[in-house]
Every structure is written in C-alpha cells, then in structure tokens.
Design a protein around this motif. Structure first.
Motif, PDB file in Angstrom:
ATOM      1  N   LEU A  79      -8.907 -16.525  -8.000  1.00 28.29           N
ATOM      2  CA  LEU A  79      -8.515 -15.557  -9.012  1.00 28.29           C
ATOM      3  C   LEU A  79      -7.602 -14.517  -8.377  1.00 28.29           C
ATOM      4  O   LEU A  79      -7.982 -13.850  -7.412  1.00 28.29           O
ATOM      5  CB  LEU A  79      -9.721 -14.878  -9.655  1.00 28.29           C
ATOM      6  N   ASP A  80      -6.414 -14.389  -8.918  1.00 25.08           N
ATOM      7  CA  ASP A  80      -5.422 -13.396  -8.499  1.00 25.08           C
ATOM      8  C   ASP A  80      -5.224 -12.437  -9.663  1.00 25.08           C
ATOM      9  O   ASP A  80      -4.793 -12.842 -10.740  1.00 25.08           O
ATOM     10  CB  ASP A  80      -4.114 -14.099  -8.140  1.00 25.08           C
ATOM     11  N   THR A  81      -5.580 -11.168  -9.471  1.00 24.11           N
ATOM     12  CA  THR A  81      -5.254 -10.166 -10.478  1.00 24.11           C
ATOM     13  C   THR A  81      -4.108  -9.310  -9.976  1.00 24.11           C
ATOM     14  O   THR A  81      -4.158  -8.775  -8.866  1.00 24.11           O
ATOM     15  CB  THR A  81      -6.456  -9.286 -10.847  1.00 24.11           C
ATOM     16  N   HIS A  82      -3.085  -9.175 -10.788  1.00 22.52           N
ATOM     17  CA  HIS A  82      -1.906  -8.400 -10.416  1.00 22.52           C
ATOM     18  C   HIS A  82      -2.190  -6.904 -10.370  1.00 22.52           C
ATOM     19  O   HIS A  82      -1.342  -6.125  -9.929  1.00 22.52           O
ATOM     20  CB  HIS A  82      -0.762  -8.685 -11.399  1.00 22.52           C
ATOM     21  N   ALA A  83      -3.387  -6.499 -10.826  1.00 23.41           N
ATOM     22  CA  ALA A  83      -3.745  -5.082 -10.841  1.00 23.41           C
ATOM     23  C   ALA A  83      -4.269  -4.578  -9.504  1.00 23.41           C
ATOM     24  O   ALA A  83      -4.369  -3.371  -9.312  1.00 23.41           O
ATOM     25  CB  ALA A  83      -4.801  -4.826 -11.922  1.00 23.41           C
ATOM     26  N   LEU A  84      -4.599  -5.472  -8.580  1.00 23.94           N
ATOM     27  CA  LEU A  84      -5.155  -5.071  -7.290  1.00 23.94           C
ATOM     28  C   LEU A  84      -4.165  -5.396  -6.176  1.00 23.94           C
ATOM     29  O   LEU A  84      -3.624  -6.509  -6.124  1.00 23.94           O
ATOM     30  CB  LEU A  84      -6.484  -5.774  -7.014  1.00 23.94           C
ATOM     31  N   THR A  85      -3.945  -4.458  -5.289  1.00 28.01           N
ATOM     32  CA  THR A  85      -3.067  -4.665  -4.139  1.00 28.01           C
ATOM     33  C   THR A  85      -3.943  -4.860  -2.897  1.00 28.01           C
ATOM     34  O   THR A  85      -4.380  -3.891  -2.259  1.00 28.01           O
ATOM     35  CB  THR A  85      -2.122  -3.463  -3.956  1.00 28.01           C
ATOM     36  N   ILE A  86      -4.197  -6.133  -2.592  1.00 30.75           N
ATOM     37  CA  ILE A  86      -5.057  -6.513  -1.465  1.00 30.75           C
ATOM     38  C   ILE A  86      -4.453  -7.732  -0.780  1.00 30.75           C
ATOM     39  O   ILE A  86      -3.515  -8.356  -1.292  1.00 30.75           O
ATOM     40  CB  ILE A  86      -6.503  -6.825  -1.928  1.00 30.75           C
ATOM     41  N   ASP A  87      -4.995  -8.081   0.374  1.00 30.65           N
ATOM     42  CA  ASP A  87      -4.588  -9.277   1.113  1.00 30.65           C
ATOM     43  C   ASP A  87      -4.649 -10.494   0.180  1.00 30.65           C
ATOM     44  O   ASP A  87      -5.694 -10.791  -0.405  1.00 30.65           O
ATOM     45  CB  ASP A  87      -5.549  -9.456   2.297  1.00 30.65           C
ATOM     46  N   ILE A 102     -14.127 -10.661  -5.054  1.00 37.24           N
ATOM     47  CA  ILE A 102     -12.876  -9.937  -4.829  1.00 37.24           C
ATOM     48  C   ILE A 102     -13.144  -8.463  -5.095  1.00 37.24           C
ATOM     49  O   ILE A 102     -13.728  -8.107  -6.125  1.00 37.24           O
ATOM     50  CB  ILE A 102     -11.776 -10.439  -5.782  1.00 37.24           C
ATOM     51  N   THR A 103     -12.712  -7.597  -4.191  1.00 35.70           N
ATOM     52  CA  THR A 103     -12.885  -6.160  -4.387  1.00 35.70           C
ATOM     53  C   THR A 103     -11.572  -5.439  -4.112  1.00 35.70           C
ATOM     54  O   THR A 103     -10.764  -5.870  -3.288  1.00 35.70           O
ATOM     55  CB  THR A 103     -13.975  -5.586  -3.462  1.00 35.70           C
ATOM     56  N   GLY A 104     -11.368  -4.346  -4.809  1.00 29.48           N
ATOM     57  CA  GLY A 104     -10.184  -3.526  -4.603  1.00 29.48           C
ATOM     58  C   GLY A 104     -10.223  -2.327  -5.528  1.00 29.48           C
ATOM     59  O   GLY A 104     -11.110  -2.214  -6.384  1.00 29.48           O
ATOM     60  N   THR A 105      -9.267  -1.437  -5.360  1.00 36.39           N
ATOM     61  CA  THR A 105      -9.178  -0.233  -6.184  1.00 36.39           C
ATOM     62  C   THR A 105      -7.992  -0.352  -7.124  1.00 36.39           C
ATOM     63  O   THR A 105      -6.887  -0.712  -6.702  1.00 36.39           O
ATOM     64  CB  THR A 105      -9.026   1.017  -5.306  1.00 36.39           C
ATOM     65  N   ALA A 106      -8.224  -0.066  -8.400  1.00 38.29           N
ATOM     66  CA  ALA A 106      -7.155  -0.113  -9.397  1.00 38.29           C
ATOM     67  C   ALA A 106      -6.328   1.164  -9.284  1.00 38.29           C
ATOM     68  O   ALA A 106      -6.793   2.243  -9.669  1.00 38.29           O
ATOM     69  CB  ALA A 106      -7.742  -0.253 -10.790  1.00 38.29           C
ATOM     70  N   GLY A 107      -5.110   1.056  -8.770  1.00 42.83           N
ATOM     71  CA  GLY A 107      -4.320   2.243  -8.494  1.00 42.83           C
ATOM     72  C   GLY A 107      -3.181   2.500  -9.449  1.00 42.83           C
ATOM     73  O   GLY A 107      -2.632   3.604  -9.481  1.00 42.83           O
ATOM     74  N   THR A 108      -2.798   1.492 -10.246  1.00 40.44           N
ATOM     75  CA  THR A 108      -1.627   1.616 -11.109  1.00 40.44           C
ATOM     76  C   THR A 108      -2.009   1.291 -12.544  1.00 40.44           C
ATOM     77  O   THR A 108      -2.578   0.224 -12.807  1.00 40.44           O
ATOM     78  CB  THR A 108      -0.519   0.652 -10.649  1.00 40.44           C
ATOM     79  N   PRO A 109      -1.700   2.173 -13.500  1.00 43.09           N
ATOM     80  CA  PRO A 109      -2.043   1.870 -14.891  1.00 43.09           C
ATOM     81  C   PRO A 109      -1.099   0.836 -15.490  1.00 43.09           C
ATOM     82  O   PRO A 109       0.045   0.683 -15.064  1.00 43.09           O
ATOM     83  CB  PRO A 109      -1.884   3.222 -15.585  1.00 43.09           C
TER      84      PRO A 109
END
Length: 281
Positions: A79-87, A102-109
């Motif tokens: 699963l690739d979500t374009h909302a998360l900027t991760i490796d 998958i974990t990450g911080t949502a930084g862009t609305p």
C-alpha cells in the motif's frame, strides 16, 4: 452536509476528524471479490476491504497515521499512500497471509490517492481495483459547503462476457491504457444527487487514471480549485493528472440538472463517468 454516491460512505468531515485523536489507525484487508458495477455487470477485482474504490481514509494535518494492511490474497500486495512522505520501501509489498504496517505523519492537506505497491506488478494491481482516496483535512477549516463528497475516477481493463461478467484484468490492455469502461466511484450507473439552488458543493477528487481528467461541471463553474498549495478561482475545466487529486467547489446556480464529467472522456458518460446533481424548483 456529507453526501455520497451508491456504495461510497459519507465523509466524516473536517470538524469530526480534526476533533478526534491525533493518532489515526486504519485496518485494511486485501482480498479478491466479485464487485457489482451496476448495469448487470460484475468485475472480479482485487479490493481493499471488498470495496471499489477502497474505503476513504480521513485524517488531519499533523496526525500520526498507522495503516495495517492484511494480505488475504494469494499473491504479494502493498500500500502506497501519496499523503505520507516516508521511505518507499515501507510501502511493501507483503506476502500472502501476512500484515504490513505503515506509519507516518500527514503533513500536507489535500485529496490524495492510495494504491497497491507491488514492484513491477503495481500498474496491473491498481488497474485491478486496488486504489482509494485519502483526505488530509486542514486544521483551519475551508469555507463552509452545503455538500461534500468524494469522487474517484478510474477504469476497468477486462472484457465483459455475454452474461455480464468481467472475469479479471487483461494485462495487455493495461499496457496500452486501453480501458473497457471509465467511471466514477466504481459504478457504471449512479443515482442523481438531490441539491438545492444556491448550494455550494465540495468534491474531494482523485484521478486514478490513465490520463489526465478534465474535470468539468456542465451548467456551472468551478468556483475554487485547491491543488497543492495553489488555489484557482472561476475555472471552467481543470486537469487532474493520474495519481493526483484536487478539492473542487462549485455552486448550483438555479433549479435544473448539472453534471460532473471528465470533459476529455465524454464517450463514457452513459457508463458511469458522470454524476448528476438535480436541483428541484
């Protein structure tokens, strides 16, 4: 007020999502399923949670996001979500019978696409049904809208049999981007959405592709289009690239019929590539 098309859950919306906990957890399952597309047609699709498109994921800027993907299929999926900027390697894939976290911080609305990530097979997996929308709400809400809904444009790449069954995805057609059907929200037919004259409608739009979507509302103007950091106003038609999204507002000017379409693919209007908004006198 949240609105939805058949088979799509209504949005929770900015107020409810951003008032909730700052850690959001989503549990998704990949499995193969015969999906009803309408018009007496079924499609043997790969799905997230048995839905086409997959469930809409809503978070707020700054939220810590965890997505647990359980693979209940017989081949690897991710699963690739374009909302998360991760490796990028963290998007998978993961083997059958296993779970990917998958974990990450949502930084862009904005309105973002998520989809299967399975190395060289990714394109076929997306075009077989593994895609959905992820909405990242602003902490400061947008101007109010009377209706809000998610619209995902996508396509099917398999032949329909005489008894209405699309048995799967034809990989040769995916290579040519030769769609059998193009539609909104995984349906070949839609019920009209009832609105009132003067209402402002907000669409969180995601284009799975292939090709740029020429988003247009017949009978109205796009009052505002939010695409990344840019806001454009009074736009007749707006192009959304494949794998991208935008937040689009328009107003119902008077009683009548108004159609949301892809102006570059009007030939598919009879088979689901149009959403009708009906404003009664």
């Amino acid at each position: 007020m949240a609105a939805s098309t058949r088979g799509m859950a209504a949005l929770r919306g900015q107020r409810a999502v951003c008032a909730g906990p700052s850690e959001k957890v989503f549990n998704l399952t990949v499995r193969e399923l015969a999906v009803d597309l309408g018009m007496s047609t079924t499609f043997n699709a790969w799905t997230f949670d048995g839905r086409l498109p997959g469930p809409t994921l809503e978070v707020c800027v700054g939220d810590r996001v965890t997505i647990n993907l359980s693979n209940q299929d017989t081949v690897a999926h991710g699963l690739d979500t374009h909302a998360l900027t991760i490796d990028a390697r963290k998007f998978g894939p993961t083997s059958p019978g296993t779970t990917l976290t998958i974990t990450g911080t949502a930084g862009t609305p904005g309105a973002f696409m998520y989809h299967c990530a399975s190395a060289s097979a990714t394109d076929v997996h997306i075009k077989s049904g593994l895609y959905g929308a992820m909405i990242v709400h602003r902490r400061t809400p947008l101007p109010p809208a009377s209706r809000e809904l998610v619209v995902v444009e996508s396509a099917v790449f398999g032949e329909r049999s005489a008894d209405g069954v699309i048995a799967g995805t034809d990989s040769s057609r995916t290579l040519r981007n030769d769609a059998t059907f193009r539609f909104f929200n995984g349906r070949l037919e839609h019920d009209a959405l009832l609105v009132s004259a003067g209402e402002r409608v907000r669409v969180y739009f995601v284009n799975v592709g292939p090709g740029v979507s020429a988003l247009h509302v017949i009978g109205s103007m796009l009052d505002a289009v939010i695409d990344g950091a840019d806001t454009r106003r009074n736009v007749q038609t707006y192009g959304v690239a494949p794998g991208s999204g935008a937040i689009v507002d328009f107003t119902i000017p008077e009683p009548g019929e108004f159609l949301l379409v892809d102006h570059g693919q009007l030939g598919y209007v009879p088979t689901g590539l149009a959403l009708r908004f009906t404003a009664n006198p």
